[in-house]
Motif scaffolding. Structure first.
Motif, PDB file in Angstrom:
ATOM      1  N   TRP A  53       0.799  -1.124   0.104  1.00 52.72           N
ATOM      2  CA  TRP A  53       0.138  -0.065  -0.142  1.00 52.72           C
ATOM      3  C   TRP A  53       1.062   1.164   0.014  1.00 52.72           C
ATOM      4  O   TRP A  53       1.878   1.276   0.676  1.00 52.72           O
ATOM      5  CB  TRP A  53      -0.894   0.088   1.361  1.00 52.72           C
ATOM      6  N   LEU A  54       0.690   2.096  -0.970  1.00 50.68           N
ATOM      7  CA  LEU A  54       1.281   3.417  -1.356  1.00 50.68           C
ATOM      8  C   LEU A  54       0.626   4.443  -0.192  1.00 50.68           C
ATOM      9  O   LEU A  54      -0.062   5.321  -0.764  1.00 50.68           O
ATOM     10  CB  LEU A  54       1.723   3.753  -2.477  1.00 50.68           C
ATOM     11  N   PRO A  81       3.606  -3.381   3.564  1.00 49.03           N
ATOM     12  CA  PRO A  81       2.996  -4.508   2.940  1.00 49.03           C
ATOM     13  C   PRO A  81       1.542  -4.316   3.334  1.00 49.03           C
ATOM     14  O   PRO A  81       1.012  -4.182   4.097  1.00 49.03           O
ATOM     15  CB  PRO A  81       3.744  -5.741   3.706  1.00 49.03           C
ATOM     16  N   ALA A  82       0.678  -4.707   2.234  1.00 53.99           N
ATOM     17  CA  ALA A  82      -0.785  -4.726   2.541  1.00 53.99           C
ATOM     18  C   ALA A  82      -1.538  -6.121   2.721  1.00 53.99           C
ATOM     19  O   ALA A  82      -0.792  -7.073   1.905  1.00 53.99           O
ATOM     20  CB  ALA A  82      -1.628  -3.870   1.232  1.00 53.99           C
ATOM     21  N   MET A  83      -2.550  -6.305   3.259  1.00 60.09           N
ATOM     22  CA  MET A  83      -2.997  -7.442   3.513  1.00 60.09           C
ATOM     23  C   MET A  83      -4.188  -7.649   2.547  1.00 60.09           C
ATOM     24  O   MET A  83      -4.968  -6.772   2.487  1.00 60.09           O
ATOM     25  CB  MET A  83      -3.702  -7.411   4.843  1.00 60.09           C
ATOM     26  N   ALA A  84      -3.625  -8.834   1.784  1.00 65.46           N
ATOM     27  CA  ALA A  84      -4.981  -9.212   0.898  1.00 65.46           C
ATOM     28  C   ALA A  84      -5.772 -10.398   1.266  1.00 65.46           C
ATOM     29  O   ALA A  84      -5.020 -11.408   1.643  1.00 65.46           O
ATOM     30  CB  ALA A  84      -4.194  -9.364  -0.513  1.00 65.46           C
ATOM     31  N   LEU A  85      -6.928 -10.171   1.626  1.00 66.04           N
ATOM     32  CA  LEU A  85      -7.545 -11.397   2.087  1.00 66.04           C
ATOM     33  C   LEU A  85      -8.754 -12.073   1.203  1.00 66.04           C
ATOM     34  O   LEU A  85      -9.273 -11.013   0.606  1.00 66.04           O
ATOM     35  CB  LEU A  85      -8.226 -11.137   3.213  1.00 66.04           C
ATOM     36  N   PRO A  86      -9.090 -13.242   1.377  1.00 68.22           N
ATOM     37  CA  PRO A  86     -10.201 -13.717   0.531  1.00 68.22           C
ATOM     38  C   PRO A  86     -11.690 -12.732   1.167  1.00 68.22           C
ATOM     39  O   PRO A  86     -11.722 -12.725   2.416  1.00 68.22           O
ATOM     40  CB  PRO A  86     -10.314 -15.262   0.864  1.00 68.22           C
ATOM     41  N   ALA A  87     -12.455 -12.461   0.294  1.00 65.35           N
ATOM     42  CA  ALA A  87     -13.663 -11.589   0.881  1.00 65.35           C
ATOM     43  C   ALA A  87     -14.479 -12.410   1.570  1.00 65.35           C
ATOM     44  O   ALA A  87     -15.340 -11.815   2.425  1.00 65.35           O
ATOM     45  CB  ALA A  87     -14.522 -10.984  -0.481  1.00 65.35           C
ATOM     46  N   SER A  88     -14.427 -13.898   1.378  1.00 60.07           N
ATOM     47  CA  SER A  88     -15.293 -14.757   2.017  1.00 60.07           C
ATOM     48  C   SER A  88     -14.891 -14.996   3.642  1.00 60.07           C
ATOM     49  O   SER A  88     -15.338 -15.835   4.067  1.00 60.07           O
ATOM     50  CB  SER A  88     -15.569 -15.819   1.239  1.00 60.07           C
TER      51      SER A  88
END
Ligand SMILES: Nc1ncnc2c1ncn2[C@@H]1O[C@H](COP(=O)(O)OP(=O)(O)OP(=O)(O)O)[C@@H](O)[C@H]1O
Length: 728
Positions: free
Chosen positions: A80-81, A149-156
């Motif tokens: 993330w910027l 670092p950004a957290m990318a998570l499953p939407a479910s």
């Protein structure tokens, strides 16, 4: 409960492919590098890509200020910027300065030089601003210096599965099922959602606790009460506001708090009976609460079963009354009852022996009953007798092995006045006289002294005898049955039994098979014996787990049905909470199990579950039966003995599993003779003494009846009582 992460913002409104940045020429400053190519994938493209390329800050121009900007690396990871948000009107000089100062190619805040490796940039729409969450940068101490670092998570993903967020990243990128970004959520919004979910969950939890008709207590790791239901208020008379947040042991005796025991030992208790108050019976369940392998509390649930117990008591009284009346009716009209009904067992071997015995009932011929000890020889003899002469005809049994050879003759034939010194001066009738008109059973006939065998032979042949010291010939007007567990033919070969007597006695022989050859009968005998003892001791037996029944069916039973009967009595006595457990089995069964492991015999119904192998030592009776009814009333210091799982018998092992022996063993609530567990004996002699004492009590001192119940002769009973120091 699955709580999907909220997609607060739909992505992407604008997405850019970042072209491979050209390497800076030698001597070229970072800030002088050519700008990146931006290629629009969604939404509006920068008005002029070529122009943008030339512009000083294309990304900043393309990405409206105040939007979170996510960059994806070639390896698929996201960052993330933050600077894209931080400087709506950036000071190019300061940004450049910061970027130069930063060693990382991800140097943030420098929109002039986005990361070399980033392959994709995702900018969030302006509508983001409508998000109730605060400005994502507001919480940061000044603008950050590097891409985070950004957290990318499953939407479910479930909210309770949310991993810890990386420091400094107030945004979570949500990925759809295809792995593509489909939205984002601020950490603040996620927290709010978690808060709401927690409130919803708590409301559901509290409603559930109140709906279940039990007194529920939950304590935390510090043993403070964190849940206390309305039913608990009613049962223990303590209001929620008084107890909540306080240590449970401030209200109840610590050592009787089952919920505390569950917390400290991790024990699980299922369906144990106890008395939280003298006027109340309850069933309690308790278990620890564990999270990630750590014990964080415990819960206990108690159900008031006082009304069921009262009904059971009534049922128990009615059953006892009914049985009493049945016996009376049988005595008045013996033709109505089947004398062989007491012989249980549906195995072909038992059915066949019963059929033979029936045929023999009407004749007066001698019958030799053969079989191991405890197979039921005396029971068969009695049934043959009951089916024969009238109801008032005597049935006299004499145990040939229990009487000293010197006394045997006078016991059998009686003696005349002054026959020998020490004898009753009035003389005494012998068993042959007492059995007149009825049946004389010579039990353990193989033990009869040889010299008496001759005299008995004469009785059988001539039907006459002389009393000791007598001169008058008397008639032996009774049917003679004999029983033995010895191999009489082998004894004849050894010269220890007379052949002529053998042939006289064995006009008809009746072979009764040992229990191990008809283990299927265990499934019929066991419930019958459990019922009998539950009734005798006034115990309510809720269930006999399948594994216990299986173990019993697999055992070798050297003592046959007498031994099984004894085991059933033990189970009833030890199951103080109404549940029979594996460790209540006699030690010899458990030991044999340890040696043999699983063993299922022929004739036993198919097992639902394998017999668990047992290696632990069985508890001492005192241990197994400690606990029991709790005395109520306030204890010193204001605490009350008997509380939520408060007291009750301590669990002596894991809860039984698997199907039970047809549910409750019928109708034996707390009867009029409950055996207080505190009085449970701790040595075999104490046990036997207590057993005889109870039987004498139940039979109103009738030793004959007690001996019959124990499956021994009256003489043996006297001997045992004498040895045990009991008054005769
Ligand atoms: N088929 C059966 N059904 C119900 N109870 C039984 C059965 N067989 C035996 N019993 C019970 O088992 C116990 C022992 O039986 P019994 O005394 O008749 O055995 P036994 O063969 O005569 O023993 P022993 O050889 O030691 O004298 C008694 O309590 C009896 O009621």
């Amino acid at each position: 409960m699955k709580l999907t992460l909220p997609r607060l913002i739909e992505l992407p409104q604008t997405s850019y492919e970042l072209a491979e940045p050209p390497k800076p020429a030698a001597g070229q400053k970072l800030s002088d590098r050519p700008v990146l190519s931006l290629e629009e994938r969604h939404g509006t493209a920068p008005s002029d890509a070529a122009e943008t390329r030339r512009s000083e800050s294309p990304l900043r121009e393309a990405v409206p200020a105040g939007r979170p900007l996510f960059l994806q690396e070639a390896d698929g990871s996201w960052s993330w910027l933050p600077a894209a948000l931080s400087a709506p009107t950036p000071d190019a000089a300061s940004l450049s300065a910061r970027s130069r100062a930063a060693a990382s190619p991800h140097a943030a805040g420098n929109l002039d030089s986005p990361p070399d490796s980033a392959v994709r940039a995702l900018a969030l729409p302006n509508s983001l601003q409508r998000d109730a969450s605060p400005d994502p940068l507001a919480d940061l101490d000044g603008p950050p210096d590097a891409a985070v670092p950004a957290m990318a998570l499953p939407a479910s993903m479930r909210l309770d599965e949310l991993p810890p967020l990386p420091a400094g990243c107030p945004w979570l990128l949500l990925l759809g099922d295809d792995g593509e970004p489909c939205g984002c959520v601020s950490a603040a919004a996620a927290l709010e959602e978690l808060r709401q979910s927690f409130r919803r969950l708590r409301a559901g939890f509290e409603a559930t606790l109140e709906t279940v008709d039990s007194a529920i207590t939950v304590i935390n790791a510090d043993s403070e009460v964190i849940a206390w239901t309305g039913e608990a208020e009613r049962m223990f008379g303590i209001r929620r506001e008084e107890i909540m947040g306080h240590p449970a042991d401030a209200f109840f005796q610590k050592e009787r708090l089952q919920v505390l025991r569950a917390l400290t030992t991790g024990e699980v208790l299922r369906a144990a009976q106890h008395q939280p108050r003298p006027d109340m019976h309850a069933v309690i369940h308790a278990r620890p609460i564990e999270l990630g392998g750590e014990r964080i509390g415990a819960v206990a649930a108690e159900q008031d079963i006082t009304s069921q117990i009262r009904l059971n008591q009534q049922l128990f009284r009615m059953t006892a009354k009914m049985q009493h009346l049945e016996r009376k009716v049988e005595r008045l009209d013996p033709s109505g009852a089947d004398p062989f009904s007491a012989i249980r067992g549906g195995s072909p071997a038992v059915r066949a022996s019963v059929e033979t015995a029936r045929k023999l009932a009407s004749a007066k011929a001698p019958v030799l009953l053969l079989g191991e000890s405890g197979v039921g020889k005396e029971l068969y003899a009695r049934a043959i007798h009951d089916a024969g002469p009238g109801p008032d005809a005597p049935f006299i049994a004499i145990n040939c092995g229990a009487i000293s050879p010197t006394l045997f003759e006078s016991e059998l034939f009686g003696y005349e006045r002054g026959a020998f010194s020490g004898a009753d001066p009035r003389g005494r009738k012998g068993k042959l006289d007492l059995a007149a008109g009825g049946t004389l059973l010579l039990d353990e006939v193989g033990e009869m002294p040889l010299e008496l065998q001759v005299k008995l032979l004469r009785v059988l042949q001539e039907r006459t005898f002389y009393a000791v010291g007598g001169t008058t010939l008397r008639r032996a007007d009774c049917r003679i049955l004999a029983a033995t567990n010895r191999d009489l033919l082998a004894m004849i070969a050894d010269g220890r039994f007379r052949e002529d007597l053998y042939y006289r006695l064995s006009v008809v022989t009746l072979d009764i098979p040992p229990l191990r050859e008809r283990t299927g009968d265990v499934y019929e005998l066991l419930p019958a014996f459990l019922s009998e003892f539950a009734l005798l001791y006034g115990r309510f037996i809720e269930a006999c787990p399948h594994e216990v029944v299986q173990r019993l069916a697999a055992y070798d039973w050297p003592g046959n049905i007498r031994e099984l009967r004894g085991a059933a009595e033990r189970l009833v006595l030890l199951a103080t909470d109404g549940v029979i457990r594996m460790e209540h089995l006699p030690p010899r069964l458990l030991q044999e199990m340890g040696r043999e492991g699983t063993l299922v015999k022929e004739g036993a119904p198919p097992a639902a579950a394998p017999v668990r192998s047992w290696t632990g030592a069985p508890p001492a009776p005192a241990e197994a039966a400690s606990g029991g009814p709790v005395s109520g009333g306030p204890s010193p210091g204001g605490s009350v003995s008997g509380g939520p799982a408060f007291g009750g018998p301590p669990p002596s092992g894991p809860a039984p599993g698997g199907p039970s022996l047809g549910g409750p063993v019928s109708g034996y609530g707390y009867g009029s003779h409950p055996l207080p567990p505190a009085r449970w004996p701790d040595s075999p002699e104490d046990y036997e003494r207590e057993r005889i004492r109870r039987l004498l009590e139940a039979e109103r001192g009738n030793k004959k009846a007690v001996a019959r119940q124990l499956g021994i002769s009256r003489a043996t009973l006297y001997n045992r009582m004498k040895k045990l120091g009991m008054p005769l």
